[in-house]
Design a protein around this motif. Structure first.
Motif, mmCIF file in Angstrom:
data_model
loop_
_atom_site.group_PDB
_atom_site.id
_atom_site.type_symbol
_atom_site.label_atom_id
_atom_site.label_comp_id
_atom_site.label_asym_id
_atom_site.label_seq_id
_atom_site.Cartn_x
_atom_site.Cartn_y
_atom_site.Cartn_z
ATOM 1 N N UNK A 279 100.488 91.699 -38.017
ATOM 2 C CA UNK A 279 99.327 91.894 -37.152
ATOM 3 C C UNK A 279 97.993 91.714 -37.877
ATOM 4 N N UNK A 280 98.040 91.349 -39.150
ATOM 5 C CA UNK A 280 96.804 90.930 -39.811
ATOM 6 C C UNK A 280 96.478 89.480 -39.440
ATOM 7 N N UNK A 281 97.436 88.785 -38.829
ATOM 8 C CA UNK A 281 97.248 87.406 -38.379
ATOM 9 C C UNK A 281 96.916 87.400 -36.888
ATOM 10 N N UNK A 282 95.835 86.750 -36.515
ATOM 11 C CA UNK A 282 95.433 86.749 -35.108
ATOM 12 C C UNK A 282 96.480 86.077 -34.227
ATOM 13 N N UNK A 283 97.212 85.105 -34.767
ATOM 14 C CA UNK A 283 98.242 84.439 -33.963
ATOM 15 C C UNK A 283 99.340 85.410 -33.554
#
Length: 406
Positions: A279-283
């Motif tokens: 969830x640190x990745x926007x995707x």
């Protein structure tokens, strides 16, 4: 208030237009200081009575788009009227030789025709489609793809938008194109024949934003995602008192603050582990938006709108309460914004009107009210062509021109 010379002061634009894109071009140029003379057919163009209107039937729409412009009313079907307009556009000293129009297909005011009278003339013609056939914002949008991804995720049909986005973008492109052509003429001495199809404005925008590129590269179209923001985490929530909020977490910090304020950090971390997500990745935040929204919804439903605002103000989360136009008008969004000033518009009333949104040295450049159709006919002929009272009276008598009724 400090004095500021508007950047387009001294520039004169002749406008033959209707509806949104071309009038918005003229309004933008007028706000930046240009003198804009709108030439209308006798009785007004097709949009002069367009909704919304006042209780007396005067168009709020028309007056808004034509603020700060002079108005001249001419019989464009007569040879005398057409010759008069051609003289106004091209006569040295009468103006800057600039015509903005969306009235395509008229050979008498084409660039080629006007260039025979003034070699450095600048014309900007707004088209519907690039082949010259008619189109409007809503038909252009239908042919582009956006209605298929607008509306609820499970909706099988199409949903039209209510904002004429392509008209607005086209009008602003048109204003920029005119100023670019003036700059070009100042440097080279040459005029320009500018054509600007509404269709191409929409296609260019859709391509630039990746909607068309992803089909070409990835072989698939973007999916509908309802009220979610594509590619990141953003969605609407409802409070305990049934107020609705739009929440956007663009960055990792935004998302971390959102989980913290909603008390879901531990639960979100557990979901992240269970899904094998990051969830640190926007995707990943976008891909798993449904489960995340389910975790956050309870907090919003258990708190009043006042409590939600107070809590979110202490975070980095991007948020805003949904408001109606009536809510906005009743708030201080207008009264506290220096872009808005009172405007006394004849036939409409006094209201807070927006100036140009760009502040030049802290100053928003605005205009006066819209003139009625034909309200400046006599003055335009006198000031631009040196017409005498007798000459003007003869043109009125022949029906070549008209003045505004009392």
């Amino acid at each position: 208030m400090a004095q500021y010379t508007a950047p387009l002061s001294g520039l004169r634009i002749i406008e033959i237009s209707s509806f949104v894109a071309a009038p918005l071009c003229g309004l933008t140029l007028a706000q930046l200081g240009a003198e804009v003379i709108r030439i209308d057919p006798i009785g007004g163009a097709a949009d002069c009575n367009r909704l919304p209107v006042t209780d007396n039937g005067d168009s709020i729409y028309w007056s808004g788009l034509n603020r700060g412009k002079h108005s001249m009313s001419v019989d464009m079907h007569s040879r005398q009227g057409r010759d008069l307009i051609r003289r106004i556009v091209t006569t040295p000293g009468s103006g800057n030789g600039i015509l903005v129009t969306n009235a395509g297909g008229r050979n008498w005011c084409s660039h080629e025709s006007l260039a025979q009278l003034r070699s450095d003339v600048i014309t900007l013609e707004i088209l519907g489609r690039r082949d010259g056939t008619p189109a409007v914002d809503y038909t252009v949008n239908a042919a582009l793809g956006f209605p298929f991804i607008t509306g609820p995720e499970n909706h099988s049909g199409v949903v039209n938008h209510t904002l004429p986005a392509w008209d607005v973008a086209c009008g602003l492109h048109a204003a920029l194109s005119v100023t670019a052509a003036v700059r070009h003429r100042d440097i080279t001495g040459h005029g320009s024949a500018i054509t600007l199809p509404l269709e191409d404005v929409a296609l260019a925008t859709a391509g630039t934003l990746g909607y068309l590129t992803e089909v070409q590269i990835n072989g698939r179209s973007r999916e509908a995602c309802g009220n979610a923001v594509y590619g990141i985490y953003g969605i609407d929530f409802v409070s305990a008192d049934d107020e609705r909020f739009m929440i956007v977490a663009l960055t990792t910090r935004h998302f971390r603050d959102l989980t913290s304020v909603t008390g879901t950090t531990t639960a979100v971390e557990a979901v992240e582990t269970a899904l094998g997500a990051d969830f640190s990745a926007e995707s990943d935040r976008y891909r798993h938006r449904e489960v995340l929204t389910a975790l956050f919804t309870r907090w919003f439903r258990e708190h009043s709108s006042t409590d939600i605002v107070a809590a979110l103000k202490n975070t980095s989360v991007l948020f805003e309460r949904y408001r109606s136009f009536a809510d906005v008008a009743a708030s201080d969004a207008l009264t506290a914004n220096p872009m808005f000033t009172p405007l006394d518009q004849p036939r409409i009333g006094t209201y807070l009107a927006a100036a140009n949104p760009a502040a030049f040295d802290g100053i928003h450049l605005g205009t006066g009210p819209a003139s009625p159709v034909g309200g400046d006919t006599v003055a335009v002929l006198r000031d631009l062509l040196g017409s005498t009272d007798q000459q003007t009276a003869a043109l009125i008598e022949s029906g070549t021109i008209a003045i505004a009724p009392n």
